[in-house]
Design a protein around this motif. Structure first.
Motif, PDB file in Angstrom:
ATOM      1  N   ARG A 218      52.270  32.894  33.731  1.00 58.67           N
ATOM      2  CA  ARG A 218      53.191  32.382  34.740  1.00 58.67           C
ATOM      3  C   ARG A 218      53.731  30.991  34.424  1.00 58.67           C
ATOM      4  NH1 ARG A 218      51.400  35.247  40.281  1.00 58.67           N
ATOM      5  NH2 ARG A 218      50.470  37.091  39.339  1.00 58.67           N
ATOM      6  N   ASN A 219      53.202  30.370  33.381  1.00 61.91           N
ATOM      7  CA  ASN A 219      53.704  29.061  32.960  1.00 61.91           C
ATOM      8  C   ASN A 219      54.932  29.254  32.083  1.00 61.91           C
ATOM      9  OD1 ASN A 219      54.163  26.478  32.049  1.00 61.91           O
ATOM     10  ND2 ASN A 219      52.188  26.229  31.033  1.00 61.91           N
ATOM     11  N   GLY A 220      56.092  29.208  32.698  1.00 65.70           N
ATOM     12  CA  GLY A 220      57.341  29.470  31.984  1.00 65.70           C
ATOM     13  C   GLY A 220      57.659  28.454  30.902  1.00 65.70           C
ATOM     14  N   ASP A 224      59.720  27.471  26.498  1.00 68.73           N
ATOM     15  CA  ASP A 224      60.729  26.429  26.317  1.00 68.73           C
ATOM     16  C   ASP A 224      60.700  25.937  24.869  1.00 68.73           C
ATOM     17  OD1 ASP A 224      62.108  23.872  26.275  1.00 68.73           O
ATOM     18  OD2 ASP A 224      62.067  23.956  28.462  1.00 68.73           O
ATOM     19  N   THR A 234      49.521  27.408  36.518  1.00 67.64           N
ATOM     20  CA  THR A 234      50.360  27.408  37.718  1.00 67.64           C
ATOM     21  C   THR A 234      49.504  27.728  38.938  1.00 67.64           C
ATOM     22  OG1 THR A 234      50.844  29.762  37.517  1.00 67.64           O
ATOM     23  CG2 THR A 234      52.347  28.232  36.412  1.00 67.64           C
ATOM     24  N   TYR A 242      54.467  25.156  45.325  1.00 68.23           N
ATOM     25  CA  TYR A 242      54.431  25.579  43.922  1.00 68.23           C
ATOM     26  C   TYR A 242      53.862  24.450  43.052  1.00 68.23           C
ATOM     27  CZ  TYR A 242      57.229  29.617  45.218  1.00 68.23           C
ATOM     28  OH  TYR A 242      57.662  30.785  45.793  1.00 68.23           O
ATOM     29  N   THR A 264      60.146  25.515  44.491  1.00 64.13           N
ATOM     30  CA  THR A 264      60.402  26.874  44.024  1.00 64.13           C
ATOM     31  C   THR A 264      59.595  27.171  42.761  1.00 64.13           C
ATOM     32  OG1 THR A 264      62.252  26.242  42.596  1.00 64.13           O
ATOM     33  CG2 THR A 264      62.768  26.784  44.902  1.00 64.13           C
ATOM     34  N   PHE A 265      59.536  28.450  42.419  1.00 61.92           N
ATOM     35  CA  PHE A 265      58.835  28.919  41.220  1.00 61.92           C
ATOM     36  C   PHE A 265      59.387  28.242  39.968  1.00 61.92           C
ATOM     37  CE2 PHE A 265      58.399  31.843  37.658  1.00 61.92           C
ATOM     38  CZ  PHE A 265      57.072  32.237  37.754  1.00 61.92           C
ATOM     39  N   LYS A 266      60.719  28.260  39.803  1.00 64.76           N
ATOM     40  CA  LYS A 266      61.323  27.640  38.627  1.00 64.76           C
ATOM     41  C   LYS A 266      61.417  26.127  38.770  1.00 64.76           C
ATOM     42  CE  LYS A 266      62.603  29.293  35.483  1.00 64.76           C
ATOM     43  NZ  LYS A 266      61.861  29.603  34.224  1.00 64.76           N
ATOM     44  N   GLU A 269      58.730  24.089  37.165  1.00 65.14           N
ATOM     45  CA  GLU A 269      58.890  23.976  35.714  1.00 65.14           C
ATOM     46  C   GLU A 269      59.926  22.910  35.367  1.00 65.14           C
ATOM     47  OE1 GLU A 269      59.849  27.841  34.282  1.00 65.14           O
ATOM     48  OE2 GLU A 269      58.036  28.763  35.097  1.00 65.14           O
ATOM     49  N   GLU A 270      61.047  22.923  36.089  1.00 70.48           N
ATOM     50  CA  GLU A 270      62.106  21.961  35.824  1.00 70.48           C
ATOM     51  C   GLU A 270      61.629  20.527  36.069  1.00 70.48           C
ATOM     52  OE1 GLU A 270      65.063  23.367  38.475  1.00 70.48           O
ATOM     53  OE2 GLU A 270      65.583  25.124  37.252  1.00 70.48           O
TER      54      GLU A 270
END
Length: 393
Positions: A218-220, A224, A234, A242, A264-266, A269-270
């Motif tokens: 789940r770690n997008g 990258d 996560t 989140y 949010t989910f993303k 990460e951002e």
């Protein structure tokens, strides 16, 4: 022996930014503002905090809890208490259909009565974030979930997590369970430092168990290509928001970010990427004192040898502005006369690290080997010389 860094990043930034602009390639800009309830960025090697916001605000950990579950499992594997090829029988509590607490949560999809290897369960915890796998491993390591939670809290104290308490093995919301962004970042540091074999699993992008399709990590940020991210974890519940603890490497520098209460989910990460990019762009890790390398050989009294090497057992790391690693200067002070017998790792003074003439950090100066006491005649001779030294030296 643990390093004790006493100076804050705020002082470091002040000391650096007060120098003439000609001495710097460019100034360090303000910490990026993130859309999250709390966050922190640390240098994994030096332990210094580079950026933080509400870093000690009490938060629900959600599945970041599994970092500590993993830490306990890693310690059990490293000590030989359990082995990767041990087979674990899945109990009713670790079976989603038989345990209503697990309904709708992230799972490895274990079946009651089946046997699963420790290696697969560990991957199910780290990669799939399987709450059922956490229960199965807790029962295998400690006999019960309650006993395993006690181990989690004991390790939290040993690591120095001052504002963390666990009530579950998986992180689903529970009264009395809490942590902070700071504690989670330093838990990540302990995991990387103490258990490299366990941490190596965190970079795996997928794992298949009991399903036709692999489940993705789940770690997008692992996907990258602009960052060399190799972990960590996560987490999400309605109460926690989140969460993401992430770690990446660039050259000699490893940074760890912790973003809690993201929207949010993303988004988590951002926001984590913003922190990591900022950190790598403006900072690097200097290693001015190597591990087990003598900084000085100092006289020792009453010993079976005349000198004892002093330095740092694990090496000294300091966070500095990008491009300034070679400019770090080292000085040391010794508290008093050194007497035998003395054990390796005993603190006898202080090492200070300077940049542009200003102290930016410090740690203990320690003995690099054991020194035993000399015999009777050697002790008498040393005593006589020492008295003259104190009087006239």
């Amino acid at each position: 022996m643990k390093k004790k860094f006493k100076l804050s990043f705020a002082f470091l930034a002040f000391a650096i930014c007060s120098t003439a602009s000609a001495e710097m390639a460019f100034p360090i800009p303000a910490i990026p503002q993130l859309d999250a309830e709390s966050y922190i960025l640390i240098d994994a090697k030096s332990g210094e905090i580079l950026a933080q916001y509400n870093a000690e605000q009490q938060r629900d950990p959600a599945s970041l809890t599994k970092m500590m579950t993993s830490y306990v499992i890693g310690q059990a594997l490293q000590s030989g208490r359990i082995k990767n090829d041990d087979m674990v029988v899945v109990s009713k509590d670790a079976w989603a259909t038989g345990n209503p607490v697990l309904k709708g949560s992230s799972l490895m999809f274990l079946e009651v009565g089946k046997t699963v290897s420790v290696a697969n369960l560990n991957k199910g915890i780290i990669i799939q974030s399987g709450n059922d796998a956490c229960i199965a491993m807790a029962e295998h390591v400690a006999g019960s979930q309650g006993a395993f939670v006690n181990l989690m809290n004991e390790y939290a104290k040993k690591i120095g997590l001052e504002h963390t308490h666990f009530e579950t093995v998986h992180g689903l919301d529970a009264p009395g369970q809490y942590t902070t962004a700071k504690d989670m970042a330093f838990l990540g540091r302990a995991l990387i430092r103490d258990l490299p074999n366990e941490y190596a699993i965190y970079k795996e992008k997928e794992f298949t168990y009991n399903l036709s399709k692999p489940q993705l990590n789940r770690n997008g940020l692992l996907w990258d290509t602009t960052l060399n991210v190799d972990g960590i974890k996560t987490g999400h519940t309605n109460a926690a928001g989140y969460n993401l603890v992430a770690s990446a490497v660039d050259g000699n520098t490893r940074l760890i970010s912790a973003v809690l209460g993201g929207r949010t989910f993303k988004g988590r990460e951002e926001e984590s990427k913003k922190l990591l990019v900022w950190g790598f762009r403006f900072f690097e890790t200097a290693n001015p004192v190597k591990a087990d390398s003598a900084l000085v050989n100092q006289t020792i009294w009453y010993g079976d040898q005349n000198k004892v090497p002093l330095g740092s057992l694990e090496g000294a790391y300091v966070s500095v502005p990008k491009g300034r690693a070679a400019d770090v200067q080292v000085q040391y002070t010794i508290d008093n006369y050194i007497y035998a017998p003395i054990a390796k790792g005993t603190s006898v003074g202080k090492i200070q690290f300077l940049l542009d003439g200003k102290v930016i950090n410090e740690q203990s100066l320690v003995t690099l080997q054991d020194v035993q006491e000399s015999g009777f005649f050697g002790t008498i001779c040393d005593w006589i010389v020492l008295q003259f030294n104190k009087l006239f030296g």
